[in-house]
Write a protein that holds these residues in place. Structure first.
Motif, PDB file in Angstrom:
ATOM      1  N   LEU A  87      -2.459  39.923 -50.659  1.00 33.50           N
ATOM      2  CA  LEU A  87      -3.776  39.393 -50.990  1.00 33.50           C
ATOM      3  C   LEU A  87      -4.762  39.925 -49.962  1.00 33.50           C
ATOM      4  O   LEU A  87      -4.503  39.855 -48.757  1.00 33.50           O
ATOM      5  N   VAL A  88      -5.894  40.426 -50.445  1.00 37.46           N
ATOM      6  CA  VAL A  88      -6.990  40.811 -49.568  1.00 37.46           C
ATOM      7  C   VAL A  88      -8.218  40.024 -50.012  1.00 37.46           C
ATOM      8  O   VAL A  88      -8.748  40.253 -51.100  1.00 37.46           O
ATOM      9  N   THR A  89      -8.637  39.084 -49.188  1.00 36.86           N
ATOM     10  CA  THR A  89      -9.845  38.314 -49.450  1.00 36.86           C
ATOM     11  C   THR A  89     -11.025  39.115 -48.925  1.00 36.86           C
ATOM     12  O   THR A  89     -11.019  39.555 -47.780  1.00 36.86           O
ATOM     13  N   VAL A  90     -12.041  39.298 -49.759  1.00 35.15           N
ATOM     14  CA  VAL A  90     -13.264  39.981 -49.356  1.00 35.15           C
ATOM     15  C   VAL A  90     -14.339  38.897 -49.213  1.00 35.15           C
ATOM     16  O   VAL A  90     -14.639  38.198 -50.174  1.00 35.15           O
ATOM     17  N   ARG A 100     -11.818  36.775 -39.732  1.00 35.16           N
ATOM     18  CA  ARG A 100     -10.898  37.666 -40.446  1.00 35.16           C
ATOM     19  C   ARG A 100      -9.450  37.195 -40.336  1.00 35.16           C
ATOM     20  O   ARG A 100      -8.571  37.758 -40.971  1.00 35.16           O
ATOM     21  N   ASP A 101      -9.218  36.185 -39.551  1.00 34.21           N
ATOM     22  CA  ASP A 101      -7.876  35.612 -39.431  1.00 34.21           C
ATOM     23  C   ASP A 101      -7.661  34.693 -40.638  1.00 34.21           C
ATOM     24  O   ASP A 101      -8.391  33.705 -40.803  1.00 34.21           O
ATOM     25  N   PRO A 102      -6.667  35.004 -41.496  1.00 37.71           N
ATOM     26  CA  PRO A 102      -6.450  34.172 -42.687  1.00 37.71           C
ATOM     27  C   PRO A 102      -6.236  32.692 -42.366  1.00 37.71           C
ATOM     28  O   PRO A 102      -6.590  31.829 -43.166  1.00 37.71           O
ATOM     29  N   GLN A 103      -5.688  32.406 -41.179  1.00 41.47           N
ATOM     30  CA  GLN A 103      -5.461  31.006 -40.809  1.00 41.47           C
ATOM     31  C   GLN A 103      -6.745  30.322 -40.343  1.00 41.47           C
ATOM     32  O   GLN A 103      -6.792  29.096 -40.237  1.00 41.47           O
ATOM     33  N   GLN A 104      -7.793  31.109 -40.062  1.00 41.32           N
ATOM     34  CA  GLN A 104      -9.086  30.562 -39.654  1.00 41.32           C
ATOM     35  C   GLN A 104     -10.123  30.621 -40.772  1.00 41.32           C
ATOM     36  O   GLN A 104     -11.165  29.987 -40.685  1.00 41.32           O
ATOM     37  N   HIS A 105      -9.838  31.406 -41.805  1.00 43.86           N
ATOM     38  CA  HIS A 105     -10.789  31.585 -42.904  1.00 43.86           C
ATOM     39  C   HIS A 105     -10.584  30.444 -43.896  1.00 43.86           C
ATOM     40  O   HIS A 105      -9.619  30.424 -44.661  1.00 43.86           O
ATOM     41  N   SER A 106     -11.494  29.478 -43.883  1.00 42.76           N
ATOM     42  CA  SER A 106     -11.284  28.237 -44.639  1.00 42.76           C
ATOM     43  C   SER A 106     -11.080  28.468 -46.134  1.00 42.76           C
ATOM     44  O   SER A 106     -10.249  27.805 -46.759  1.00 42.76           O
ATOM     45  N   TRP A 117       0.420  30.971 -52.988  1.00 39.35           N
ATOM     46  CA  TRP A 117       0.647  32.389 -52.660  1.00 39.35           C
ATOM     47  C   TRP A 117       1.697  32.517 -51.572  1.00 39.35           C
ATOM     48  O   TRP A 117       1.650  31.818 -50.563  1.00 39.35           O
ATOM     49  N   LYS A 118       2.649  33.443 -51.754  1.00 36.72           N
ATOM     50  CA  LYS A 118       3.733  33.633 -50.794  1.00 36.72           C
ATOM     51  C   LYS A 118       3.713  35.011 -50.131  1.00 36.72           C
ATOM     52  O   LYS A 118       4.475  35.259 -49.219  1.00 36.72           O
ATOM     53  N   GLY A 119       2.863  35.929 -50.588  1.00 39.37           N
ATOM     54  CA  GLY A 119       2.854  37.279 -50.039  1.00 39.37           C
ATOM     55  C   GLY A 119       2.018  37.396 -48.775  1.00 39.37           C
ATOM     56  O   GLY A 119       1.572  36.411 -48.190  1.00 39.37           O
ATOM     57  N   ALA A 120       1.813  38.632 -48.356  1.00 36.20           N
ATOM     58  CA  ALA A 120       0.996  38.930 -47.185  1.00 36.20           C
ATOM     59  C   ALA A 120      -0.471  38.617 -47.486  1.00 36.20           C
ATOM     60  O   ALA A 120      -0.892  38.613 -48.646  1.00 36.20           O
ATOM     61  N   VAL A 121      -1.241  38.364 -46.420  1.00 31.69           N
ATOM     62  CA  VAL A 121      -2.645  37.972 -46.580  1.00 31.69           C
ATOM     63  C   VAL A 121      -3.491  38.668 -45.523  1.00 31.69           C
ATOM     64  O   VAL A 121      -3.097  38.755 -44.361  1.00 31.69           O
ATOM     65  N   ALA A 122      -4.658  39.145 -45.955  1.00 29.27           N
ATOM     66  CA  ALA A 122      -5.649  39.705 -45.030  1.00 29.27           C
ATOM     67  C   ALA A 122      -7.029  39.272 -45.501  1.00 29.27           C
ATOM     68  O   ALA A 122      -7.238  39.021 -46.687  1.00 29.27           O
ATOM     69  N   VAL A 123      -7.959  39.206 -44.565  1.00 28.54           N
ATOM     70  CA  VAL A 123      -9.354  38.885 -44.883  1.00 28.54           C
ATOM     71  C   VAL A 123     -10.199  40.018 -44.336  1.00 28.54           C
ATOM     72  O   VAL A 123     -10.092  40.358 -43.147  1.00 28.54           O
ATOM     73  N   GLN A 165      -9.749  48.580 -40.669  1.00 31.79           N
ATOM     74  CA  GLN A 165      -8.941  47.411 -41.003  1.00 31.79           C
ATOM     75  C   GLN A 165      -8.369  47.545 -42.409  1.00 31.79           C
ATOM     76  O   GLN A 165      -7.196  47.243 -42.643  1.00 31.79           O
ATOM     77  N   VAL A 166      -9.188  48.002 -43.358  1.00 38.07           N
ATOM     78  CA  VAL A 166      -8.730  48.180 -44.738  1.00 38.07           C
ATOM     79  C   VAL A 166      -7.542  49.146 -44.767  1.00 38.07           C
ATOM     80  O   VAL A 166      -6.519  48.873 -45.416  1.00 38.07           O
ATOM     81  N   GLU A 167      -7.662  50.252 -44.054  1.00 40.33           N
ATOM     82  CA  GLU A 167      -6.568  51.228 -44.018  1.00 40.33           C
ATOM     83  C   GLU A 167      -5.323  50.639 -43.355  1.00 40.33           C
ATOM     84  O   GLU A 167      -4.203  50.851 -43.826  1.00 40.33           O
ATOM     85  N   GLU A 168      -5.504  49.877 -42.280  1.00 42.27           N
ATOM     86  CA  GLU A 168      -4.364  49.250 -41.606  1.00 42.27           C
ATOM     87  C   GLU A 168      -3.635  48.275 -42.528  1.00 42.27           C
ATOM     88  O   GLU A 168      -2.403  48.230 -42.545  1.00 42.27           O
ATOM     89  N   VAL A 169      -4.383  47.489 -43.284  1.00 44.92           N
ATOM     90  CA  VAL A 169      -3.769  46.538 -44.221  1.00 44.92           C
ATOM     91  C   VAL A 169      -2.972  47.306 -45.274  1.00 44.92           C
ATOM     92  O   VAL A 169      -1.828  46.947 -45.593  1.00 44.92           O
TER      93      VAL A 169
END
Length: 184
Positions: A87-90, A100-106, A117-123, A165-169
């Motif tokens: 998952l990539v949240t924009v 950008r930390d998924p655990q901090q992005h409300s 959701w059980k997969g990887a996550v990025a913001v 960051q997009v490329e790293e994800v």
């Protein structure tokens, strides 16, 4: 990776999610991973034979994810539990690196709980395109920007997306797929 392509689903209103999805597809293709792009629609679905992984790039609009993202996950729950998914949240709030930390992005945290959701996550940060917005959107976004100390000049267009960051994800997702046949 098994047979099949990576399904890259993009959802958003002003094109930045699609732009990010296209950049990630390019990174995946450079790693030899075939992929196909599709817009997030009401009827989007995974084909268990044609698709080997899911990359969902979707924006947050006024604090909410598109209902179609929830529908996609609900219809494909068992498939998603057995295949790699990212998952990539924009989000405009991600213009601030700490958001950008998924655990901090409300908004992302709420989505993860509500969707299961059980997969990887990025913001990743989106873009601010005042000239493209209708009056309602412009006023709401200016209000949000005012309370989050962002720019409110209606003539501004600012791309906040961190392309590194997009490329790293995308690279991490490629490693997940290439490193383990089922992504688990």
């Amino acid at each position: 990776m098994g047979t099949g392509e990576i399904l890259i689903v993009h959802g958003g209103r002003f094109g930045q999610s699609e732009k990010i999805a296209r950049a990630m597809r390019e990174t995946l293709r450079e790693r030899g991973l075939p992929s196909v792009l599709a817009p997030l629609t009401r009827n989007i679905s995974l084909d268990p034979v044609a698709h080997a992984a899911l990359l969902l790039v979707t924006s947050v609009r006024y604090g909410h994810f598109d209902r179609n993202a929830y529908r996609l996950l609900e219809r494909n729950r068992s498939w998603l539990e057995a295949h790699p998914a990212q998952l990539v949240t924009v989000s405009l709030t991600a213009r601030n690196p700490q958001k950008r930390d998924p655990q901090q992005h409300s908004y992302t945290k709420k989505f993860l709980v509500r969707s299961g959701w059980k997969g990887a996550v990025a913001v990743v940060a989106g873009s601010l395109l005042y000239p493209s917005y209708n009056l309602f959107d412009r006023l709401v976004i200016q209000f949000i920007m005012r309370i989050t100390d962002g720019p409110t000049d209606p003539s501004l267009s600012i791309e906040y997306t961190d392309w590194e960051q997009v490329e790293e994800v995308a690279e991490r997702f490629a490693e997940t797929i290439l490193g383990d046949g089922n992504g688990q």
